[in-house]
Enzyme design. Structure first.
Site, PDB file in Angstrom:
ATOM      1  N   ASP A 153       0.834  -1.196   0.000  1.00  0.00           N
ATOM      2  CA  ASP A 153       0.000   0.000   0.000  1.00  0.00           C
ATOM      3  C   ASP A 153       0.865   1.241   0.000  1.00  0.00           C
ATOM      4  O   ASP A 153       2.068   1.165  -0.160  1.00  0.00           O
ATOM      5  CB  ASP A 153      -0.958  -0.023   1.198  1.00  0.00           C
ATOM      6  N   HIS A 226       7.271  -1.026 -11.146  1.00  0.00           N
ATOM      7  CA  HIS A 226       8.506  -1.717 -10.742  1.00  0.00           C
ATOM      8  C   HIS A 226       8.603  -1.685  -9.196  1.00  0.00           C
ATOM      9  O   HIS A 226       9.118  -2.654  -8.621  1.00  0.00           O
ATOM     10  CB  HIS A 226       9.701  -1.034 -11.376  1.00  0.00           C
ATOM     11  N   SER A 498     -11.177  -1.391  -1.914  1.00  0.00           N
ATOM     12  CA  SER A 498      -9.979  -1.391  -1.080  1.00  0.00           C
ATOM     13  C   SER A 498     -10.304  -1.734   0.366  1.00  0.00           C
ATOM     14  O   SER A 498      -9.419  -2.042   1.151  1.00  0.00           O
ATOM     15  CB  SER A 498      -9.321  -0.014  -1.098  1.00  0.00           C
TER      16      SER A 498
END
Ligand code: NAG
Ligand code: NAG
Ligand code: NAG
Ligand code: NAG
Ligand code: NAG
Ligand code: NAG
Length: 715
Positions: A153, A226, A498
Site C-alpha cells: 500500500d 517496478h 480497497s
C-alpha cells in the site's frame, strides 16, 4: 476513486488484528490537555501525564465510599497514549472507573474501543465470526497469530492503536523481513504486530533519479509498477503467507499488469493474494485484477447503516444517511435549493442561504467542499441529493456541517418539494448507528465482470464488506483528505473495494492458520464454494440500485462465509504449473512469458489449455460468434477435505437457454485427500433475451454444499 497512489510502503502485519480477545472494557478517552490539572501534567511525556490521570482515579477507587457495595478489585490500566493524533489515551476501565474519569479535569469523551484490536467493527459479526468461537476460538487464534499478512500500500501510521501489539505472541521465527528505516520511520516503529515495513521509494530513486512528485502522483503507472514488483518479491522472500493488495492498474493484459506478474510469483511460492475488483461500477467489464491465480473481491454493504430521517414541510418523509449524530436540525428550518444545484465555489448567496438547510446535488467536486461552501454562506445543514449517475448509492462522507445524503430516487421528492413549495422547510433526525438493514447489497461503485481480459473465468470471485467500513486513519490527514480540514481522527469511515479486499485477506489468514497445507487455490475455493447468494431477508442479493442486474458478474460466487469456508467438504485445487500452461496458451511472446516464469520455463509444444481447463470453482460459459447450438465441456477435479467416507450428489440450477449434463452425478469418496473428477457439458439451446443467464452446480453431502456459479454469455 481509489487507485491513485501507487508509491509503495510494504507493510507486514501478523493477523491477530482480527483476533485477540475483544476487551469489553477498553475505552478511547479524548482529553483536552490544556485543562488537565498541573500536578498531573507532564510537559514532554503524554504517557506520564495519562498515567498520572489513571493513578489518580485508581487512588479514588481505593477510598471506600459509604454505601458502595462493590470494592474495585482491579486497577484501571493505561494502554496507549495518543500523542500526535487525538489528544488522549486508551485504557482498560470498569464502568465505575470510567465514571470517576469523567470527573477529571480535561476529560472530553470516552468511546468504548472495540477498534483497539480489531481493524474494524461490525464486519466480524456480519461475517458470522464470533469471539471465542470457531475461527476466533482461543486455540485457533493462538495459531492464527502466526500467520503473516503483507500489505502492499501507500503508507502507514505505525503509532496507530490498530498496530498496538499488546497480547501478541513473539514474531514467528520464520520471519525474515526487516523494519526498514526511512523518513520519520525508525526500527522502533515495528513491533510484534507490525513486524516489518519496507519502503521502496528510495530504491526507486537510486535507479530512476529523484522522484518528481507532481508527475508520480499524476500518472506514470508503469514506472511505479517496478516498485510494486520489488515489494511483492521482497514480501514473498520475507515469508508472508497472505498478500493484500488494494490496488489496481485498470484492465490490462496480464503481461502489462505488474500486479498480475508480481502476484504470479507470490502464488508460485504458495502465498495467497487478495486484490480489489475496482471501483468503476456499475458498468459491465470494468473489473481490474482478473488474473485466474488471484482472488478478486467485490464490495457490498453490511447490515449497518446510519439513517438520517428527513421530514419535509409537506409531511413527506425521506430517508438518507449521515454520520452526524447531533440534534441541531430536529426542528423545521427553511430549505433552499440553489439554482446552481451543485453548491460549487462562489455559487451560493449568503442572503439567500443564511439559516437554511441547503439542497445540493452530488457532483465531481468533493462533498466536503460542497458542505464547506454551504457553511461559508451561513447555511445550517445540507441535504446532499445523488446526481443521476450516483443512483441510490449511499456511503457516508465527512462534512463540515450536519448533512444527510439521499439517493437519486428518494432525492426526487426533496428537489421537487424544495423547488416548488412556497416556503419549503425540513427537519432532520440523525439516528446514529442502526443494524438490521437488508444486506448484503452490492455497491454501485463495485466494478463488474465479465473480465475484458479473460472472460472465460468468472470475476469477481466473491464479495465482502466494503461500504461504510470503520478503518484506521492517519491522524495527520483530515478525514476529508482536504487541505484546510485540520480535524485529526484515528478512524474514518471508508468505502471501496480497497476495504473489502483486506477483509478477505484476513479471512484467508484465518483459514491458513487452520489449514497450513492448503494452497492459495484451495483457500480461494473454500471461500468461493461456501459463499452465499441470499441476503439476510432470504432474497437474492441485489444491487443497491435495484435497476442493475446482479449475479456472478457483480459478486462472483457470492458473499464470503468464513465459518463455512473453514470446513468446505470439497476443494478445487490448482497447481502453479496449470497457470503456466494457461499462460503458454495465451500466445504471449517468449519475452512476455518470461516475465511470469523468470526465464526458467519452456512452454510445452501444443497442449490446448485455456481458462476453461483450469480447475476453477466456477463456470464461465461463453457462446461466441452467434453459436446457439454448440456445447462446451468442462472437466473438474475435487479433493475431499470433509468426511473420509462420503457421497456427494450433484444439484444443478440450469441457466436459461442451455441444458447442463453432469457425469457422474454422484461422487463417492472413501478417504480424505482423495480426488475425483467429473465432467460438465453445457449445451446452448436458445439465446435468451438478455445477454447472459446464470445458474449453479452444487455438490451436496449432509451439511456440505459445494456450490459453483454458472454464467452463460452469448456474444
Ligand atoms: C515535474 O513534472 C512536472 C510535470 O510534468 C514538470 O512541470 C516539472 O518541471 C517537473 N519537475 C522537475 C523537478 O523535474
Ligand atoms: C443575493 O440575494 C439577494 C436576495 O435575493 C439579492 O438581492 C442579491 O443581489 C444577491 N447577491 C448576489 C451577489 O447575487
Ligand atoms: C463529472 O465529470 C464528467 C467528466 O468530466 C462529466 O461528464 C459529468 O457531467 C460531471 N458530472 C457532474 C455532476 O458534474
Ligand atoms: C493461440 O494461437 C492458436 C493458434 O493460432 C489459436 O488456436 C488460439 O486460439 C490462440 N489462443 C488465444 C488465447 O488467443
Ligand atoms: C528453475 O527450475 C528448476 C527446476 O524446476 C528449479 O530447481 C530452480 O530453482 C529454478 N530456478 C529459478 C531461478 O527459478
Ligand atoms: C438449434 O437447434 C434446434 C433444434 O435442433 C433448431 O430448431 C434451431 O433452428 C437451431 N438453431 C440454430 C441457430 O441453428
Amino acid at each position: 476513486m481509489m487507485f491513485r497512489k501507487i508509491l509503495l510502503f510494504l507493510v507486514l502485519v501478523t493477523t491477530a488484528s482480527i483476533g485477540a480477545a475483544m476487551a469489553k472494557n477498553t475505552y478511547i478517552i479524548h482529553m483536552d490537555k490544556t485543562k488537565i490539572a498541573a500536578k498531573l501534567f507532564h510537559e514532554v511525556d503524554s504517557m506520564q501525564t495519562y498515567q498520572a490521570v489513571i493513578d489518580s482515579i485508581n487512588e479514588m477507587s481505593l477510598q471506600k465510599v459509604d454505601g458502595d457495595q462493590q470494592q474495585e478489585t482491579m486497577p484501571a490500566e493505561l494502554l496507549y497514549a495518543y500523542e500526535t493524533a487525538i489528544s488522549g489515551f486508551s485504557a482498560k476501565l470498569s464502568t465505575k472507573q470510567l465514571q470517576k474519569l469523567e470527573k477529571v479535569d480535561g476529560f472530553l469523551s470516552a468511546t468504548p474501543d472495540q477498534m483497539l484490536q480489531l481493524h474494524t467493527t461490525n464486519s466480524q459479526q456480519f461475517l458470522g465470526l464470533q469471539n471465542g468461537k470457531g475461527l476466533l476460538s482461543a486455540s485457533n487464534l493462538a495459531s492464527a497469530s502466526d500467520v503473516i499478512i503483507g500489505i502492499v500500500d501507500t503508507g502507514i501510521w505505525p503509532e496507530h492503536a490498530s498496530f498496538q501489539d499488546k497480547g501478541m505472541p513473539a514474531v514467528p521465527s520464520r520471519w525474515k523481513g526487516v523494519c526498514e528505516e526511512g523518513t520519520k520511520f525508525s526500527k522502533s516503529n515495528c513491533n510484534k504486530k507490525l513486524i516489518g515495513a519496507r519502503y521502496f521509494f528510495k530504491g526507486y530513486e537510486v535507479e530512476y533519479g529523484r522522484i518528481n512528485e507532481t508527475k508520480e502522483f499524476l500518472s506514470a503507472r508503469d514506472q511505479n509498477g517496478h516498485d510494486i514488483l520489488a515489494g511483492i518479491d521482497k514480501a514473498v522472500q520475507d515469508g508472508v503467507d497472505v498478500l493484500s493488495m488494494s490496488l489496481g492498474l485498470g484492465p490490462l493484459p496480464f503481461h502489462s499488469d505488474t500486479l498480475a506478474i508480481g502476484s504470479f510469483g507470490a502464488i508460485k511460492s504458495g502465498v495467497f493474494v487478495s486484490t480489489s475488483a475496482g471501483n468503476s461500477g456499475p458498468f459491465s467489464s470494468t473489473l481490474t485484477n482478473s488474473a485466474p491465480w488471484i482472488m478478486s473481491v467485490a464490495a457490498s454493504y453490511t447490515d449497518r447503516t446510519f439513517p438520517a430521517v428527513i421530514k419535509l414541510g409537506n409531511g413527506k418523509i425521506v430517508e438518507g444517511i449521515s454520520l452526524n449524530s447531533g440534534n441541531a436540525l430536529t426542528k423545521p428550518v427553511p430549505v433552499y435549493y440553489p439554482l446552481s444545484r451543485f453548491c460549487l465555489d462562489g455559487s451560493l448567496n449568503e442572503t439567500e442561504i443564511k439559516g437554511k438547510i441547503v439542497v445540493c446535488r452530488t457532483s465531481n467536486v468533493s462533498a466536503y467542499i460542497q458542505s464547506e461552501n454551504v457553511k461559508k454562506a451561513k447555511g445550517v445543514g445540507m441535504i446532499l441529493v445523488n446526481f443521476i449517475s450516483d443512483g441510490d448509492e449511499l456511503y457516508v462522507q465527512p462534512h463540515i456541517l450536519p448533512t444527510a445524503r439521499v439517493g437519486y430516487t428518494a432525492g426526487k421528492y426533496v428537489t421537487h418539494y424544495a423547488s416548488t413549495a412556497k416556503k419549503p422547510t425540513a427537519s432532520i433526525i440523525f439516528k446514529g448507528t442502526v443494524y438490521g438493514r437488508t444486506a448484503p447489497v452490492i455497491a454501485r461503485f463495485s466494478s463488474r465482470g465479465p473480465s475484458s481480459i479473460e472472460p472465460d473465468v468468472i470475476k469477481p470471485d466473491v464479495t465482502a464488506p466494503g461500504v461504510n467500513i470503520l478503518a484506521a486513519w492517519p491522524p495527520i490527514v483530515g478525514p476529508s483528505e482536504r487541505q484546510g480540514d485540520t480535524r485529526s481522527v484515528m478512524f474514518n469511515i471508508l468505502s471501496g473495494t480497497s476495504m473489502s479486499c483486506p477483509h478477505v485477506s484476513g479471512l484467508a489468514a484465518l483459514l491458513k492458520s487452520v489449514h497450513r497445507d492448503w494452497s492459495p487455490a484451495a483457500i480461494r475455493s473454500a471461500l468461493m464454494t461456501t459463499a452465499y447468494t441470499l441476503n439476510n431477508k432470504k432474497s437474492p442479493i441485489s444491487d443497491v440500485d435495484s435497476s442493475n442486474s446482479v449475479g456472478p458478474f457483480a459478486y462472483g460466487s457470492g458473499h464470503v462465509d468464513p465459518e463455512r469456508a473453514v470446513d468446505p467438504g470439497l476443494i478445487y485445487d490448482i497447481a502453479a504449473e496449470d497457470y503456466l500452461k494457461y499462460l503458454c496458451n495465451l500466445n504471449y511472446t517468449s519475452a512476455e512469458i518470461a516475465l511470469f516464469t523468470r526465464g526458467n520455463f519452456t512452454c510445452p509444444k501444443i497442449t490446448a489449455f485455456g481458462a476453461r481447463d483450469l480447475n476453477y470453482p466456477s463456470f464461465a460459459v461463453n457462446f461466441r460468434g452467434g453459436v446457439q447450438n454448440g456445447s462446451l465441456e468442462y472437466k473438474r477435479t475435487v479433493t475431499n477435505v470433509g468426511i473420509p467416507t462420503s457421497s456427494y450428489a450433484v444439484q444443478v440450477e440450469v441457466p436459461n437457454g442451455v441444458s447442463v449434463i453432469v457425469k457422474p452425478k454422484i461422487l463417492s469418496f472413501n478417504k480424505l485427500g482423495q480426488k475425483l473428477s467429473y465432467k460438465v457439458t453445457i449445451v446452448g439451446k436458445s439465446k435468451t433475451s438478455s445477454h447472459s443467464s446464470f445458474g449453479s452446480l452444487t455438490w451436496v453431502s449432509g451439511k456440505f454444499r459445494v456450490r459453483s456459479p454458472i454464467a452463460v454469455t452469448w456474444q
